[in-house]
Write an enzyme that holds these catalytic residues in place. Structure first.
Site, PDB file in Angstrom:
ATOM      1  N   GLY A 191      44.651  34.549  40.686  1.00 55.68           N
ATOM      2  CA  GLY A 191      43.372  34.710  41.397  1.00 55.68           C
ATOM      3  C   GLY A 191      42.567  33.427  41.361  1.00 55.68           C
ATOM      4  N   ASP A 205      50.234  38.837  37.522  1.00 56.77           N
ATOM      5  CA  ASP A 205      49.313  39.174  38.615  1.00 56.77           C
ATOM      6  C   ASP A 205      50.012  40.098  39.602  1.00 56.77           C
ATOM      7  OD1 ASP A 205      47.576  38.890  41.031  1.00 56.77           O
ATOM      8  OD2 ASP A 205      46.610  37.363  39.793  1.00 56.77           O
ATOM      9  N   THR A 256      44.568  40.634  45.165  1.00 58.27           N
ATOM     10  CA  THR A 256      43.646  39.687  45.823  1.00 58.27           C
ATOM     11  C   THR A 256      44.067  38.242  45.586  1.00 58.27           C
ATOM     12  OG1 THR A 256      42.213  39.755  43.878  1.00 58.27           O
ATOM     13  CG2 THR A 256      41.613  41.172  45.724  1.00 58.27           C
ATOM     14  N   ASP A 298      51.564  44.928  37.843  1.00 57.91           N
ATOM     15  CA  ASP A 298      50.247  45.561  37.812  1.00 57.91           C
ATOM     16  C   ASP A 298      49.965  45.981  36.368  1.00 57.91           C
ATOM     17  OD1 ASP A 298      48.183  47.532  37.874  1.00 57.91           O
ATOM     18  OD2 ASP A 298      48.555  47.801  40.017  1.00 57.91           O
ATOM     19  N   LEU A 316      41.931  38.766  32.837  1.00 58.59           N
ATOM     20  CA  LEU A 316      41.114  38.528  34.032  1.00 58.59           C
ATOM     21  C   LEU A 316      41.478  39.453  35.188  1.00 58.59           C
ATOM     22  CD1 LEU A 316      40.517  35.878  32.413  1.00 58.59           C
ATOM     23  CD2 LEU A 316      40.582  34.651  34.575  1.00 58.59           C
ATOM     24  N   LYS A 326      40.924  52.096  37.293  1.00 62.69           N
ATOM     25  CA  LYS A 326      42.166  52.146  36.490  1.00 62.69           C
ATOM     26  C   LYS A 326      42.500  50.771  35.924  1.00 62.69           C
ATOM     27  CE  LYS A 326      44.754  55.911  38.653  1.00 62.69           C
ATOM     28  NZ  LYS A 326      45.841  56.204  39.591  1.00 62.69           N
ATOM     29  N   GLY A 381      46.651  47.097  23.752  1.00 60.44           N
ATOM     30  CA  GLY A 381      47.833  47.560  23.020  1.00 60.44           C
ATOM     31  C   GLY A 381      48.798  46.407  22.783  1.00 60.44           C
ATOM     32  N   TYR A 384      33.469  49.199  39.741  1.00 59.25           N
ATOM     33  CA  TYR A 384      33.587  47.876  39.106  1.00 59.25           C
ATOM     34  C   TYR A 384      32.690  47.806  37.878  1.00 59.25           C
ATOM     35  CZ  TYR A 384      33.566  42.736  38.746  1.00 59.25           C
ATOM     36  OH  TYR A 384      33.676  41.432  38.321  1.00 59.25           O
TER      37      TYR A 384
HETATM   38  P1  NAD Z   1      40.098  37.341  42.052  1.00 63.15           P
HETATM   39  O1  NAD Z   1      40.107  38.583  42.857  1.00 63.15           O
HETATM   40  O2  NAD Z   1      40.320  36.050  42.759  1.00 63.15           O
HETATM   41  O3  NAD Z   1      41.159  37.430  40.871  1.00 63.15           O
HETATM   42  C1  NAD Z   1      41.557  38.633  40.268  1.00 63.15           C
HETATM   43  C2  NAD Z   1      43.067  38.597  40.121  1.00 63.15           C
HETATM   44  O4  NAD Z   1      43.494  39.789  39.472  1.00 63.15           O
HETATM   45  C3  NAD Z   1      43.787  38.539  41.472  1.00 63.15           C
HETATM   46  O5  NAD Z   1      44.767  37.535  41.448  1.00 63.15           O
HETATM   47  C4  NAD Z   1      44.397  39.933  41.615  1.00 63.15           C
HETATM   48  O6  NAD Z   1      45.571  39.935  42.410  1.00 63.15           O
HETATM   49  C5  NAD Z   1      44.633  40.308  40.173  1.00 63.15           C
HETATM   50  N1  NAD Z   1      44.670  41.754  39.937  1.00 63.15           N
HETATM   51  C6  NAD Z   1      43.778  42.691  40.373  1.00 63.15           C
HETATM   52  N2  NAD Z   1      44.120  43.897  39.921  1.00 63.15           N
HETATM   53  C7  NAD Z   1      45.251  43.722  39.172  1.00 63.15           C
HETATM   54  C8  NAD Z   1      46.099  44.601  38.430  1.00 63.15           C
HETATM   55  N3  NAD Z   1      45.838  45.909  38.363  1.00 63.15           N
HETATM   56  N4  NAD Z   1      47.163  44.064  37.781  1.00 63.15           N
HETATM   57  C9  NAD Z   1      47.436  42.734  37.847  1.00 63.15           C
HETATM   58  N5  NAD Z   1      46.681  41.872  38.542  1.00 63.15           N
HETATM   59  C10 NAD Z   1      45.596  42.359  39.192  1.00 63.15           C
HETATM   60  O7  NAD Z   1      38.713  37.298  41.242  1.00 63.15           O
HETATM   61  P2  NAD Z   1      38.100  36.197  40.282  1.00 63.15           P
HETATM   62  O8  NAD Z   1      36.794  35.810  40.846  1.00 63.15           O
HETATM   63  O9  NAD Z   1      39.090  35.152  39.962  1.00 63.15           O
HETATM   64  O10 NAD Z   1      37.805  37.081  38.996  1.00 63.15           O
HETATM   65  C11 NAD Z   1      38.620  37.013  37.823  1.00 63.15           C
HETATM   66  C12 NAD Z   1      38.004  37.884  36.744  1.00 63.15           C
HETATM   67  O11 NAD Z   1      36.704  37.382  36.415  1.00 63.15           O
HETATM   68  C13 NAD Z   1      37.823  39.342  37.142  1.00 63.15           C
HETATM   69  O12 NAD Z   1      38.129  40.170  36.043  1.00 63.15           O
HETATM   70  C14 NAD Z   1      36.360  39.435  37.478  1.00 63.15           C
HETATM   71  O13 NAD Z   1      35.862  40.726  37.261  1.00 63.15           O
HETATM   72  C15 NAD Z   1      35.746  38.421  36.521  1.00 63.15           C
HETATM   73  N6  NAD Z   1      34.466  37.913  37.035  1.00 63.15           N
HETATM   74  C16 NAD Z   1      34.420  37.076  38.105  1.00 63.15           C
HETATM   75  C17 NAD Z   1      33.178  36.640  38.587  1.00 63.15           C
HETATM   76  C18 NAD Z   1      33.067  35.704  39.763  1.00 63.15           C
HETATM   77  O14 NAD Z   1      31.945  35.391  40.175  1.00 63.15           O
HETATM   78  N7  NAD Z   1      34.131  35.200  40.320  1.00 63.15           N
HETATM   79  C19 NAD Z   1      32.001  37.077  37.975  1.00 63.15           C
HETATM   80  C20 NAD Z   1      32.103  37.954  36.899  1.00 63.15           C
HETATM   81  C21 NAD Z   1      33.335  38.358  36.426  1.00 63.15           C
END
Ligand code: NAD
Ligand code: UDP
Length: 314
Positions: free
Chosen positions: A13, A34, A38, A59, A74, A92, A103, A146
């Site tokens: 991501g 990943d 997204t 996943d 993340l 989930k 775990g 979320y």
């Molecule tokens: P993003 O959507 O670009 O990255 C999230 C990644 O997680 C993606 O590559 C997606 O494919 C993967 N993913 C989603 N569900 C999954 C699953 N069930 N199993 C495996 N992979 C899965 O978002 P980001 O901005 O890079 O955010 C990364 C983390 O940081 C997230 O947990 C988000 O909640 C947290 N976060 C981000 C921000 C921000 O402003 N970008 C702010 C607060 C928290």
């Protein structure tokens, strides 16, 4: 420095791909897990030839057996458009997925860090938000999958810490932007830049007086590393964000100043339900415990992000 075997969930991501790159540059072995919901393999394409980097499409809602000594959790869609697309799966991911990763940490005795969020504060009545503020979240609104998922993930982290003596770290991340953001993921920085580059109208939701504090991704990655390697007794939660606060209208104006050739106009659209009115991190704790604070000003970070989208959209 000790060489670690590090799992980054959500590593393909936006933030995860920067984190994987930085960890490799510091000499660690990196396993990127990943689902590509997204994220995109393109974000880590240049890393695939590195023998210390592995990509696994998986996943985290299903258990995973691996040997690691550090976990950055993340995985979770982060933009409202994406996390509301399949809200049950979003919850989930934060609950079942987090239990699976906790775990794994328990079995391998790995240290585990949770990418939590400023959304745990909801639409805050305390401003700026310190870690001691418990938040104001609508449990049944469209953002709840979320916000409440992330709140429950924090609960799980602290229960595993108390019950199973797990070595945990929790970062509460505020709005972060930079290269590798998905061009269509609906977040405000990517939306405004892509719209301005394509001469499309810039969509301000509401009257644009709501505020956010935007942090450049390199600053955040430095903070996550500092937190992960902080002494075992320090768990957080700790805010990670840039305290410089802007209205959404100011952000739109800044983007247009950086792209004076753009023909885009500002247009106003309805404010989404439960959209927080204001958000600014109190980062005293991160300054004190980690010696960390963001360095990159919004104008500088926006310039770098504009250049990224200019290249990508070509
Ligand atoms: P993003 O959507 O670009 O990255 C999230 C990644 O997680 C993606 O590559 C997606 O494919 C993967 N993913 C989603 N569900 C999954 C699953 N069930 N199993 C495996 N992979 C899965 O978002 P980001 O901005 O890079 O955010 C990364 C983390 O940081 C997230 O947990 C988000 O909640 C947290 N976060 C981000 C921000 C921000 O402003 N970008 C702010 C607060 C928290
Ligand atoms: N926003 C906007 N236009 C857009 C996208 C978002 O005005 O095209 C607003 C949104 O309503 C919110 C702020 O920008 O007030 C930040 O939105 P984003 O989705 O990036 O993050 P979050 O609301 O989760 O902080």
């Amino acid at each position: 420095m000790k060489r670690h075997k590090i799992l980054v969930t959500g590593g393909a991501g936006f933030i995860g791909s920067h984190l994987c790159r930085r960890l490799l540059s510091e000499g660690h072995d990196v396993l990127c897990v990943d689902s590509l919901f997204t994220g995109s393999k393109d974000n880590v394409l240049d890393l695939l030839d590195d023998k210390r980097f592995e990509f696994i499409r998986h996943d985290i809602c299903s258990p995973l057996v691996l040997e690691v000594d550090r976990i950055y959790n993340l995985a979770c869609p982060a933009s409202p458009v994406h996390y509301q697309f399949n809200p049950v799966h979003t919850t989930k991911t934060s609950v079942n997925g987090t239990i699976n990763m906790l775990g794994l940490a328990r079995r391998t005795k790995a240290r585990i860090l949770q990418a939590s969020t400023s959304e745990v504060y909801g639409d805050p009545e305390v401003h700026p938000q310190p870690e001691g503020y418990w938040g104001r979240v609508n449990t049944i609104g469209p953002r709840a999958c979320y916000d409440e998922g992330k709140r429950c993930a924090e609960t799980l982290f602290f229960d595993y810490h108390r019950q199973h003596k797990l070595d945990i770290k929790v970062a509460r991340i505020f709005n972060t932007y930079g290269p590798n953001m998905h061009p269509n993921d609906g977040r405000v920085v990517s939306n405004f830049i892509v719209q301005a580059l394509q001469d499309k109208d810039i969509t301000i939701y509401g009257d644009g007086s709501q505020t956010r504090s935007f942090q450049y991704v390199d600053d955040l990655v430095g903070g996550l590393l500092a937190l992960m390697e902080s002494p075992a007794g320090f768990t957080g939660p700790v805010n990670m964000g840039n305290p410089d606060e802007f209205t959404i209208r100011q952000l739109a104006e800044k983007v247009l100043q950086l792209l004076p050739e753009s023909k885009s106009k500002l247009i106003y659209r309805p404010l989404p339900q439960d959209d927080p009115k204001q958000r600014q991190p109190d980062i005293s704790l991160a300054r004190e415990k980690l010696g960390w604070e963001p360095k990159i000003k919004l104008d500088d970070g926006l310039r770098r992000t504009v250049e990224y989208f200019r290249r990508t959209l070509k």
